[in-house]
Each structure stands twice: as C-alpha cells, then as structure tokens.
Write an enzyme that holds these catalytic residues in place. Structure first.
Site, PDB file in Angstrom:
ATOM      1  N   GLU A  14       9.093   6.962   2.477  1.00 46.53           N
ATOM      2  CA  GLU A  14       9.796   6.777   1.208  1.00 46.53           C
ATOM      3  C   GLU A  14       8.802   6.721   0.057  1.00 46.53           C
ATOM      4  O   GLU A  14       7.716   6.161   0.179  1.00 46.53           O
ATOM      5  CB  GLU A  14      10.612   5.478   1.240  1.00 46.53           C
ATOM      6  CG  GLU A  14      11.842   5.596   2.124  1.00 46.53           C
ATOM      7  CD  GLU A  14      12.665   4.323   2.188  1.00 46.53           C
ATOM      8  OE1 GLU A  14      13.889   4.426   2.282  1.00 46.53           O
ATOM      9  OE2 GLU A  14      12.092   3.224   2.137  1.00 46.53           O
ATOM     10  N   CYS A  55       5.500   5.381  -6.962  1.00 43.98           N
ATOM     11  CA  CYS A  55       5.065   4.362  -6.012  1.00 43.98           C
ATOM     12  C   CYS A  55       4.962   5.021  -4.638  1.00 43.98           C
ATOM     13  O   CYS A  55       5.983   5.378  -4.044  1.00 43.98           O
ATOM     14  CB  CYS A  55       6.095   3.226  -6.020  1.00 43.98           C
ATOM     15  SG  CYS A  55       5.737   1.897  -4.867  1.00 43.98           S
ATOM     16  N   CYS A  98       4.639  -0.897   8.436  1.00 40.71           N
ATOM     17  CA  CYS A  98       3.477  -1.702   8.044  1.00 40.71           C
ATOM     18  C   CYS A  98       3.196  -2.724   9.128  1.00 40.71           C
ATOM     19  O   CYS A  98       4.127  -3.329   9.662  1.00 40.71           O
ATOM     20  CB  CYS A  98       3.752  -2.418   6.724  1.00 40.71           C
ATOM     21  SG  CYS A  98       2.333  -3.355   6.100  1.00 40.71           S
ATOM     22  N   CYS A 102       4.605  -9.354   6.427  1.00 43.48           N
ATOM     23  CA  CYS A 102       4.825 -10.401   5.431  1.00 43.48           C
ATOM     24  C   CYS A 102       6.290 -10.817   5.531  1.00 43.48           C
ATOM     25  O   CYS A 102       7.180  -9.959   5.630  1.00 43.48           O
ATOM     26  CB  CYS A 102       4.489  -9.899   4.031  1.00 43.48           C
ATOM     27  SG  CYS A 102       2.746  -9.438   3.875  1.00 43.48           S
ATOM     28  N   CYS A 162       9.046  -9.295   3.149  1.00 40.61           N
ATOM     29  CA  CYS A 162       9.026  -7.862   2.841  1.00 40.61           C
ATOM     30  C   CYS A 162       9.804  -7.066   3.884  1.00 40.61           C
ATOM     31  O   CYS A 162       9.616  -7.241   5.091  1.00 40.61           O
ATOM     32  CB  CYS A 162       7.580  -7.375   2.790  1.00 40.61           C
ATOM     33  SG  CYS A 162       7.446  -5.608   2.438  1.00 40.61           S
ATOM     34  N   GLY A 181       3.469   0.147   3.637  1.00 47.38           N
ATOM     35  CA  GLY A 181       2.159   0.110   4.273  1.00 47.38           C
ATOM     36  C   GLY A 181       1.097  -0.629   3.498  1.00 47.38           C
ATOM     37  O   GLY A 181       1.298  -1.015   2.344  1.00 47.38           O
ATOM     38  N   GLU A 182      -0.036  -0.841   4.160  1.00 48.31           N
ATOM     39  CA  GLU A 182      -1.174  -1.540   3.556  1.00 48.31           C
ATOM     40  C   GLU A 182      -2.293  -0.520   3.344  1.00 48.31           C
ATOM     41  O   GLU A 182      -2.936  -0.082   4.306  1.00 48.31           O
ATOM     42  CB  GLU A 182      -1.625  -2.677   4.486  1.00 48.31           C
ATOM     43  CG  GLU A 182      -2.956  -3.298   4.140  1.00 48.31           C
ATOM     44  CD  GLU A 182      -3.089  -3.752   2.678  1.00 48.31           C
ATOM     45  OE1 GLU A 182      -2.179  -4.431   2.163  1.00 48.31           O
ATOM     46  OE2 GLU A 182      -4.114  -3.405   2.056  1.00 48.31           O
ATOM     47  N   SER A 212      -2.748  -1.479  -4.305  1.00 45.86           N
ATOM     48  CA  SER A 212      -2.378  -2.872  -4.067  1.00 45.86           C
ATOM     49  C   SER A 212      -2.678  -3.254  -2.623  1.00 45.86           C
ATOM     50  O   SER A 212      -2.388  -2.503  -1.698  1.00 45.86           O
ATOM     51  CB  SER A 212      -0.877  -3.054  -4.334  1.00 45.86           C
ATOM     52  OG  SER A 212      -0.501  -4.402  -4.133  1.00 45.86           O
ATOM     53  N   SER A 238      -1.857  -8.841  -3.778  1.00 41.44           N
ATOM     54  CA  SER A 238      -0.597  -9.557  -3.590  1.00 41.44           C
ATOM     55  C   SER A 238      -0.899 -11.005  -3.228  1.00 41.44           C
ATOM     56  O   SER A 238      -1.286 -11.300  -2.110  1.00 41.44           O
ATOM     57  CB  SER A 238       0.217  -8.879  -2.479  1.00 41.44           C
ATOM     58  OG  SER A 238       0.583  -7.582  -2.897  1.00 41.44           O
ATOM     59  N   LEU A 239      -0.737 -11.889  -4.182  1.00 41.70           N
ATOM     60  CA  LEU A 239      -1.143 -13.291  -4.008  1.00 41.70           C
ATOM     61  C   LEU A 239       0.013 -14.138  -3.454  1.00 41.70           C
ATOM     62  O   LEU A 239      -0.095 -14.705  -2.382  1.00 41.70           O
ATOM     63  CB  LEU A 239      -1.626 -13.823  -5.366  1.00 41.70           C
ATOM     64  CG  LEU A 239      -2.371 -15.153  -5.368  1.00 41.70           C
ATOM     65  CD1 LEU A 239      -3.681 -15.058  -4.607  1.00 41.70           C
ATOM     66  CD2 LEU A 239      -2.623 -15.613  -6.813  1.00 41.70           C
ATOM     67  N   HIS A 240       1.073 -14.282  -4.207  1.00 44.78           N
ATOM     68  CA  HIS A 240       2.340 -14.905  -3.790  1.00 44.78           C
ATOM     69  C   HIS A 240       2.296 -16.398  -3.521  1.00 44.78           C
ATOM     70  O   HIS A 240       3.350 -17.028  -3.375  1.00 44.78           O
ATOM     71  CB  HIS A 240       2.946 -14.228  -2.559  1.00 44.78           C
ATOM     72  CG  HIS A 240       3.063 -12.751  -2.672  1.00 44.78           C
ATOM     73  ND1 HIS A 240       3.602 -12.147  -3.778  1.00 44.78           N
ATOM     74  CD2 HIS A 240       2.674 -11.747  -1.847  1.00 44.78           C
ATOM     75  CE1 HIS A 240       3.563 -10.830  -3.613  1.00 44.78           C
ATOM     76  NE2 HIS A 240       2.998 -10.563  -2.465  1.00 44.78           N
ATOM     77  N   ASN A 283      13.107  -9.716  -4.673  1.00 44.61           N
ATOM     78  CA  ASN A 283      14.244  -8.813  -4.468  1.00 44.61           C
ATOM     79  C   ASN A 283      14.845  -9.134  -3.112  1.00 44.61           C
ATOM     80  O   ASN A 283      14.217  -8.897  -2.086  1.00 44.61           O
ATOM     81  CB  ASN A 283      13.773  -7.352  -4.484  1.00 44.61           C
ATOM     82  CG  ASN A 283      13.283  -6.934  -5.855  1.00 44.61           C
ATOM     83  OD1 ASN A 283      13.954  -7.147  -6.852  1.00 44.61           O
ATOM     84  ND2 ASN A 283      12.097  -6.341  -5.901  1.00 44.61           N
ATOM     85  N   CYS A 329      10.523  -3.274  -5.015  1.00 45.47           N
ATOM     86  CA  CYS A 329       9.396  -3.820  -4.253  1.00 45.47           C
ATOM     87  C   CYS A 329       9.890  -4.530  -3.008  1.00 45.47           C
ATOM     88  O   CYS A 329      10.785  -5.366  -3.079  1.00 45.47           O
ATOM     89  CB  CYS A 329       8.641  -4.871  -5.063  1.00 45.47           C
ATOM     90  SG  CYS A 329       7.897  -4.256  -6.545  1.00 45.47           S
TER      91      CYS A 329
HETATM   92  N1  SAH Z   1       0.634  -3.902   1.437  1.00 45.34           N
HETATM   93  C1  SAH Z   1       0.259  -3.797   0.041  1.00 45.34           C
HETATM   94  C2  SAH Z   1       1.013  -2.702  -0.662  1.00 45.34           C
HETATM   95  C3  SAH Z   1       2.515  -2.954  -0.795  1.00 45.34           C
HETATM   96  S1  SAH Z   1       2.800  -3.342  -2.447  1.00 45.34           S
HETATM   97  C4  SAH Z   1       0.417  -5.154  -0.626  1.00 45.34           C
HETATM   98  O1  SAH Z   1       0.918  -6.072   0.025  1.00 45.34           O
HETATM   99  O2  SAH Z   1       0.003  -5.328  -1.765  1.00 45.34           O
HETATM  100  C5  SAH Z   1       4.391  -3.946  -2.461  1.00 45.34           C
HETATM  101  C6  SAH Z   1       4.460  -5.169  -3.363  1.00 45.34           C
HETATM  102  O3  SAH Z   1       5.798  -5.677  -3.354  1.00 45.34           O
HETATM  103  C7  SAH Z   1       3.577  -6.274  -2.839  1.00 45.34           C
HETATM  104  O4  SAH Z   1       3.029  -7.028  -3.899  1.00 45.34           O
HETATM  105  C8  SAH Z   1       4.572  -7.083  -2.062  1.00 45.34           C
HETATM  106  O5  SAH Z   1       4.121  -8.368  -1.815  1.00 45.34           O
HETATM  107  C9  SAH Z   1       5.772  -7.039  -2.976  1.00 45.34           C
HETATM  108  N2  SAH Z   1       7.014  -7.359  -2.296  1.00 45.34           N
HETATM  109  C10 SAH Z   1       7.288  -7.251  -0.984  1.00 45.34           C
HETATM  110  N3  SAH Z   1       8.543  -7.632  -0.707  1.00 45.34           N
HETATM  111  C11 SAH Z   1       9.077  -8.023  -1.883  1.00 45.34           C
HETATM  112  C12 SAH Z   1      10.359  -8.518  -2.250  1.00 45.34           C
HETATM  113  N4  SAH Z   1      11.319  -8.664  -1.350  1.00 45.34           N
HETATM  114  N5  SAH Z   1      10.570  -8.797  -3.552  1.00 45.34           N
HETATM  115  C13 SAH Z   1       9.597  -8.593  -4.480  1.00 45.34           C
HETATM  116  N6  SAH Z   1       8.374  -8.133  -4.186  1.00 45.34           N
HETATM  117  C14 SAH Z   1       8.113  -7.856  -2.904  1.00 45.34           C
END
Ligand code: SAH
Length: 353
Positions: A94, A107, A114, A118, A121, A163-164, A195, A217-219, A294, A337
């Site tokens: 996708e 994107c 992946c 996480c 995700c 993916g990463e 990212s 991606s910190l979170h 999301n 995302c």
């Molecule tokens: N694996 C890499 C590239 C993916 S980027 C990474 O983790 O950075 C996709 C981005 O969307 C990341 O910042 C991820 O953490 C974020 N993301 C994943 N699931 C999400 C969700 N349900 N709502 C909002 N952001 C999300």
C-alpha cells in the site's frame, strides 16, 4: 549473464551504467533508459525512440522495467488516496497520496507487513512477509505519479508506510539515491523523510549516507510505557536512542530530528508526559509531530478527548517547543498512519465476486 532479468529500477543511474558496461552495452545507453523511465515515465522499451531496435528488443527480453502493478485505488473524502499495488510474486503493497494545498506527499512502504509489532499499529498486527526491493520502493512513486490528477506533482516523499525502513536499509538507501539523483526522480533530499521506530545501530548510517530528514517514532517518555507501545524499546531503550541522536555530529549540524508522538487516551497524554516530552525535545534540535491515535479494530487504544489534545498542545506551546498537530488523513479508507493493513484486500476477499 545472470539468470535473473536485471530489474532496471534496482540501480541508481550511476550503477546502471556499470551494469550496462558489464553486459557490453555503452554506458550512455543506461542514461537514456533512465531518462525514459524516470523523466518520461515510459516503461515500454518499444517506445524508447532513441534506442536502436536491437537494444529495445534486448531490454524487453532480458530486463524488467516495472516492479509493481496497480490493483486498486480508493479516495477518501479529504482527497487522500490509497493505492494498492502488486509485486511480481503477488505480494501486495500500500502507498498513500496525501494532497495538501501547497504540496502533495507520498507515503511509501518499505516492507510487506512489519516485524516490529508496535501494539497500536495495524501494520504490526499483520506480521512480516518480506522486505521490498529497491525497484518496488521506487515504483510506488512512479505508480502514484501516473495516477495524479492533471496539474498535481509529487513534492514530498515520506518513508512512513508499511514496514520499518531501517530494517531494510540497503534497499532504502538505493531508493533514496534514485529519488534524489538528477537523472532519477530529482527530489531534493530535504523533501524526503525516513521514519524509524528507533533501530539505533542503523541511524548513523542513514544520517551519514544521505541528506534526508530523519523522523523518530517516540510515542512515550518513559521506558515502561514505550516498552509496551514499541517493543523494540526493550532492545534500544529511550536513553540509548536519545543519546545516539544527541551525540551524532550530523544532528545539530543540520536539520532537526522530527519526533512522532501518537497521543493515546490515558496512556501517554498526561501533563506529566507533556513535561517529560519538553525535556526530551530540549536535548537536541528537534520538532514534534503530534498525531491523535487513529483507531482501528486491531488495537485497544483510543485518541484523547479533543480538550485533552488541546491541553497537551498548550503545555508544549508554553515551553516554546516547535510542534505540529497532524490532522488525520484518509481515516475513512484506512489510509491514515498506522492503518495500513491491506484492509481493502481483506474486505474484497470477504465480498462475493
Ligand atoms: N516503522 C517506522 C515507519 C512507519 S511510520 C516507524 O515506526 O516510524 C508510521 C507512523 O505512524 C509511525 O510514527 C507510527 O508510530 C505511527 N502510527 C502507527 N499506528 C498509528 C495509529 N494507529 N495512529 C496514529 N499513528 C500511528
């Protein structure tokens, strides 16, 4: 000759010349092919009118010029468009086109599924199938470009799809070379962002080998929470990640690091989180992208109430942190995302023909 056909888009223009030379073809022929493929979007050798007929025939026979086919596309109410693409082995990928007033961002995905899992995700829930090859990353850009409405051009590319990227770094680096080569797709490196969830040992290589933006991606601001959200944190905890960034000479010398922070109700959205986040952001040149979660069926998390998002944002603004609140895009078609999970395929599979 190798037994496999040479995939033209696996090679940056410079490498393609060397490959052509090895096959006894003049180097400048590689430049001509690259111009057709990248500048004109022509993949049928018969239409490459400045090539001799023998070479056109050989290209058709011994080379592959197209790595992904378009299977379906869906457009969201806000104009975001999800493209479903199929690779030679049937794998589905996708890619998401995000039109805005003054730019159009693509994107792209770097893996089928992946491996990082996480917990919030949707792609993680899908599991991991395989790495994409360079040509399959580049072809997402070409399929998206062909599909744009008149008058639109792609201005930015973000490696934030499935993916990463840093777990597929060689293919990603070569794709970036093609994206930024003047004889390739000619994007300025500052228009490209990669990212990562924090694959610490590969961050230096990306920073040293390219001039693209880095997003992390910190979170979460504490290991207990980040261990749950991003299991990779158990291998590379926050302090190790932050120190790697802080101490890298390329960070600070140039553009800021973009931190992504997905806000989840009751998980990472308190005032104390905001305070810790400010202290983290002050350690290095950085910018923050806040993304309210999301929601999707594979994760138990929800976005905070709008007032909580506002309060969180206010704490950061007060501390003069550079922060952008990302509006969710394409949520109604599962293109936002963390929603990329080939849901369209599942839905189609569930539908009678
Ligand atoms: N694996 C890499 C590239 C993916 S980027 C990474 O983790 O950075 C996709 C981005 O969307 C990341 O910042 C991820 O953490 C974020 N993301 C994943 N699931 C999400 C969700 N349900 N709502 C909002 N952001 C999300």
């Amino acid at each position: 000759m190798s037994d496999r056909p040479l995939e033209i888009k696996d090679f940056a223009p410079r490498e393609l010349r060397e490959r052509f030379a090895e096959l006894g073809l003049p180097r400048y022929r590689a430049d001509q092919v690259a111009t057709w493929v990248y500048r004109h979007g022509i993949e049928d050798p018969e239409r490459m009118s400045d090539l001799p007929a023998t070479l056109r025939a050989r290209l058709g026979r011994d080379f592959r010029l197209r790595a992904l086919e378009m299977v379906a596309s869906r457009r969201a109410g806000d104009g975001t468009e999800l493209l479903l693409l199929r690779a030679g082995d049937g794998a589905l990928v996708e890619t998401v086109v995000i039109p805005e007033e003054r730019r159009t961002t693509l994107c792209v995905s770097t893996q089928v599924g992946c491996p990082l899992r996480c917990s919030f995700c949707a792609t993680g829930a899908l599991g991991f199938t395989r790495n994409l090859r360079t040509a399959e990353i580049v072809d997402q850009v070409l399929r998206a470009r062909e599909n744009l409405p008149e008058g639109r051009t792609l201005t930015n590319v973000v490696f934030m799809g499935m993916g990463e990227p840093l777990l597929n770094l060689p293919a990603v680096l070569e794709a970036i070379r093609i994206l930024t080569d003047p004889r390739g797709l000619a994007f300025a490196p500052r228009r490209i962002t990669v990212s990562t969830a924090g694959v610490v040992p590969r961050i230096g290589e990306l920073l040293e080998r390219t001039r693209v933006n880095l997003a992390v991606s910190l979170h979460a601001t504490r290991d207990e929470v980040r261990d749950e959200l991003v299991p990779l944190n158990r291998r590379f905890p926050l302090e190790v990640l932050l120190r790697t960034l802080e101490e890298h000479p390329e960070v600070g010398r140039r553009r800021p690091v973009f931190f992504e922070y997905t806000l989840m109700r009751g998980i990472n959205d308190s005032d104390a989180d905001a305070g810790r986040l400010v202290r983290i952001l002050r350690r290095l040149p950085s910018k923050l992208n806040l993304i309210p979660m999301n929601p999707h069926p594979d994760a138990p998390y929800r976005p905070p109430e709008p007032e909580r998002v506002e309060a969180f944002l206010a704490r950061l603004a007060e501390a003069r942190v550079t922060v952008t609140l990302r509006r969710p895009r394409g949520v109604d078609i599962d293109a936002a995302c963390g929603q990329l999970a080939l849901r369209s395929v599942r839905r189609r599979a569930a539908m009678p023909a």
